[in-house]
Design a protein around this motif. Structure first.
Motif, PDB file in Angstrom:
ATOM      1  N   GLU A  95      52.630  61.270  54.347  1.00 56.48           N
ATOM      2  CA  GLU A  95      51.428  60.537  54.744  1.00 56.48           C
ATOM      3  C   GLU A  95      50.180  61.171  54.131  1.00 56.48           C
ATOM      4  O   GLU A  95      49.279  60.477  53.654  1.00 56.48           O
ATOM      5  CB  GLU A  95      51.306  60.501  56.265  1.00 56.48           C
ATOM      6  CG  GLU A  95      50.070  59.755  56.743  1.00 56.48           C
ATOM      7  CD  GLU A  95      49.864  59.812  58.243  1.00 56.48           C
ATOM      8  OE1 GLU A  95      49.306  58.846  58.781  1.00 56.48           O
ATOM      9  OE2 GLU A  95      50.241  60.829  58.875  1.00 56.48           O
ATOM     10  N   ALA A  96      50.116  62.492  54.118  1.00 53.49           N
ATOM     11  CA  ALA A  96      48.953  63.186  53.547  1.00 53.49           C
ATOM     12  C   ALA A  96      48.824  62.900  52.055  1.00 53.49           C
ATOM     13  O   ALA A  96      47.719  62.654  51.551  1.00 53.49           O
ATOM     14  CB  ALA A  96      49.070  64.688  53.794  1.00 53.49           C
ATOM     15  N   ARG A  97      49.932  62.912  51.348  1.00 54.63           N
ATOM     16  CA  ARG A  97      49.884  62.629  49.903  1.00 54.63           C
ATOM     17  C   ARG A  97      49.474  61.188  49.647  1.00 54.63           C
ATOM     18  O   ARG A  97      48.721  60.896  48.721  1.00 54.63           O
ATOM     19  CB  ARG A  97      51.233  62.940  49.272  1.00 54.63           C
ATOM     20  CG  ARG A  97      51.458  64.426  49.154  1.00 54.63           C
ATOM     21  CD  ARG A  97      52.652  64.775  48.294  1.00 54.63           C
ATOM     22  NE  ARG A  97      52.828  66.207  48.248  1.00 54.63           N
ATOM     23  CZ  ARG A  97      53.681  66.888  49.000  1.00 54.63           C
ATOM     24  NH1 ARG A  97      54.464  66.261  49.855  1.00 54.63           N
ATOM     25  NH2 ARG A  97      53.776  68.191  48.893  1.00 54.63           N
ATOM     26  N   MET A  98      49.991  60.262  50.462  1.00 55.96           N
ATOM     27  CA  MET A  98      49.624  58.844  50.310  1.00 55.96           C
ATOM     28  C   MET A  98      48.132  58.643  50.582  1.00 55.96           C
ATOM     29  O   MET A  98      47.468  57.884  49.881  1.00 55.96           O
ATOM     30  CB  MET A  98      50.473  57.969  51.231  1.00 55.96           C
ATOM     31  CG  MET A  98      51.924  57.858  50.770  1.00 55.96           C
ATOM     32  SD  MET A  98      52.981  56.970  51.921  1.00 55.96           S
ATOM     33  CE  MET A  98      52.164  55.410  52.055  1.00 55.96           C
ATOM     34  N   LEU A  99      47.597  59.335  51.569  1.00 49.05           N
ATOM     35  CA  LEU A  99      46.174  59.231  51.879  1.00 49.05           C
ATOM     36  C   LEU A  99      45.334  59.753  50.717  1.00 49.05           C
ATOM     37  O   LEU A  99      44.347  59.132  50.328  1.00 49.05           O
ATOM     38  CB  LEU A  99      45.848  60.006  53.157  1.00 49.05           C
ATOM     39  CG  LEU A  99      44.370  60.036  53.558  1.00 49.05           C
ATOM     40  CD1 LEU A  99      43.874  58.636  53.876  1.00 49.05           C
ATOM     41  CD2 LEU A  99      44.169  60.964  54.737  1.00 49.05           C
ATOM     42  N   GLN A 100      45.741  60.863  50.148  1.00 47.98           N
ATOM     43  CA  GLN A 100      45.009  61.409  49.001  1.00 47.98           C
ATOM     44  C   GLN A 100      44.982  60.412  47.852  1.00 47.98           C
ATOM     45  O   GLN A 100      43.951  60.199  47.228  1.00 47.98           O
ATOM     46  CB  GLN A 100      45.658  62.702  48.519  1.00 47.98           C
ATOM     47  CG  GLN A 100      45.368  63.887  49.393  1.00 47.98           C
ATOM     48  CD  GLN A 100      46.107  65.132  48.918  1.00 47.98           C
ATOM     49  OE1 GLN A 100      47.110  65.055  48.217  1.00 47.98           O
ATOM     50  NE2 GLN A 100      45.603  66.284  49.318  1.00 47.98           N
ATOM     51  N   LEU A 101      46.113  59.784  47.578  1.00 51.11           N
ATOM     52  CA  LEU A 101      46.186  58.819  46.486  1.00 51.11           C
ATOM     53  C   LEU A 101      45.368  57.563  46.777  1.00 51.11           C
ATOM     54  O   LEU A 101      44.712  57.022  45.895  1.00 51.11           O
ATOM     55  CB  LEU A 101      47.645  58.441  46.211  1.00 51.11           C
ATOM     56  CG  LEU A 101      48.509  59.551  45.619  1.00 51.11           C
ATOM     57  CD1 LEU A 101      49.968  59.107  45.549  1.00 51.11           C
ATOM     58  CD2 LEU A 101      48.002  59.957  44.240  1.00 51.11           C
ATOM     59  N   SER A 102      45.385  57.108  48.025  1.00 52.57           N
ATOM     60  CA  SER A 102      44.668  55.876  48.355  1.00 52.57           C
ATOM     61  C   SER A 102      43.159  56.073  48.336  1.00 52.57           C
ATOM     62  O   SER A 102      42.407  55.130  48.107  1.00 52.57           O
ATOM     63  CB  SER A 102      45.105  55.341  49.718  1.00 52.57           C
ATOM     64  OG  SER A 102      44.640  56.180  50.758  1.00 52.57           O
ATOM     65  N   CYS A 103      42.687  57.296  48.570  1.00 52.27           N
ATOM     66  CA  CYS A 103      41.246  57.573  48.591  1.00 52.27           C
ATOM     67  C   CYS A 103      40.714  58.012  47.231  1.00 52.27           C
ATOM     68  O   CYS A 103      39.508  58.014  47.023  1.00 52.27           O
ATOM     69  CB  CYS A 103      40.931  58.650  49.628  1.00 52.27           C
ATOM     70  SG  CYS A 103      41.202  58.106  51.317  1.00 52.27           S
ATOM     71  N   ARG A 104      41.585  58.379  46.330  1.00 47.80           N
ATOM     72  CA  ARG A 104      41.154  58.912  45.035  1.00 47.80           C
ATOM     73  C   ARG A 104      40.317  57.875  44.281  1.00 47.80           C
ATOM     74  O   ARG A 104      40.717  56.734  44.103  1.00 47.80           O
ATOM     75  CB  ARG A 104      42.370  59.291  44.196  1.00 47.80           C
ATOM     76  CG  ARG A 104      41.993  59.983  42.903  1.00 47.80           C
ATOM     77  CD  ARG A 104      43.189  60.445  42.153  1.00 47.80           C
ATOM     78  NE  ARG A 104      43.808  61.544  42.902  1.00 47.80           N
ATOM     79  CZ  ARG A 104      45.060  61.924  42.747  1.00 47.80           C
ATOM     80  NH1 ARG A 104      45.832  61.292  41.907  1.00 47.80           N
ATOM     81  NH2 ARG A 104      45.538  62.922  43.442  1.00 47.80           N
TER      82      ARG A 104
END
Length: 196
Positions: A95-104
């Motif tokens: 979830e943390a990695r997905m959040l980082q990618l979605s906000c980039r």
């Protein structure tokens, strides 16, 4: 990336550690402490107990959640309660990695977030404000709240931030005070996947 589970006593210890750092850097105290609901309000409660009496003249909370947080529901809660801890840790990391990618690459304005600042009091000129949250991931939430506070109280307002953990290397707004700044994901007592 690692996952740390904090029980109530662990949260009190984290609040005491934050309080020591805050008082050491800002001995004059703050006019206002703002907790970002939900997790930041709990951390602010712990800080209130750990800080000296009168250190923060008043305390208020603001409401602001990511749309993804609002979608989490009761069915998911029931499923998470049945999973082993290693699986919950893996899901947190994903979830943390997905959040980082979605906000980039996204701007704060594109996130569609705005805090409810109605409960905030009037303050004197040049107020000192401490904004408290449980964690900084992308930094969007705390940035939006700090921007709203700067707009409300003026450019002379001094705004500092305190969190238990910063989970990314370069959030939009970093914390002034923190316990962890090393990709540590924290499972708090109010987290959906928390187990005693």
């Amino acid at each position: 990336m690692k996952v740390l589970t904090l029980n109530e006593e662990g949260l009190r210890m984290a609040a005491r550690r934050l309080a020591d750092d805050i008082v050491g850097s800002c001995p004059d105290g703050f006019d206002l402490m703002v907790g970002i609901r939900r997790g930041g309000a709990f951390v602010a409660d712990g800080l209130r107990e750990a800080l000296p009496d009168g250190y923060c003249r008043c305390r208020r909370d603001v409401e602001l959640q990511r749309p993804s947080t609002k979608r989490k529901g009761d069915r998911l809660f029931a499923i998470l309660r049945k999973m082993p801890i290693w699986m919950l840790d893996t899901l947190r990391c994903v979830e943390a990695r997905m959040l980082q990618l979605s906000c980039r690459g996204r701007r704060v304005e594109e996130m569609g977030l705005s805090p409810d600042t109605a409960p905030l009091p009037s303050l004197d000129e040049k107020p000192r404000i401490l904004v408290v949250d449980d964690a900084i991931d992308s930094g969007v939430t705390i940035r939006v709240v700090c921007d709203a506070l700067q707009e409300r109280y003026g450019t002379d307002a001094v705004i500092k931030t305190a969190v238990v953990t910063v989970t990314t290397d370069a959030p939009l707004l970093d914390a002034d005070f923190y316990c962890c700044h090393d990709h540590t994901l924290v499972r708090f007592p109010w987290s959906m996947d928390y187990k005693r």
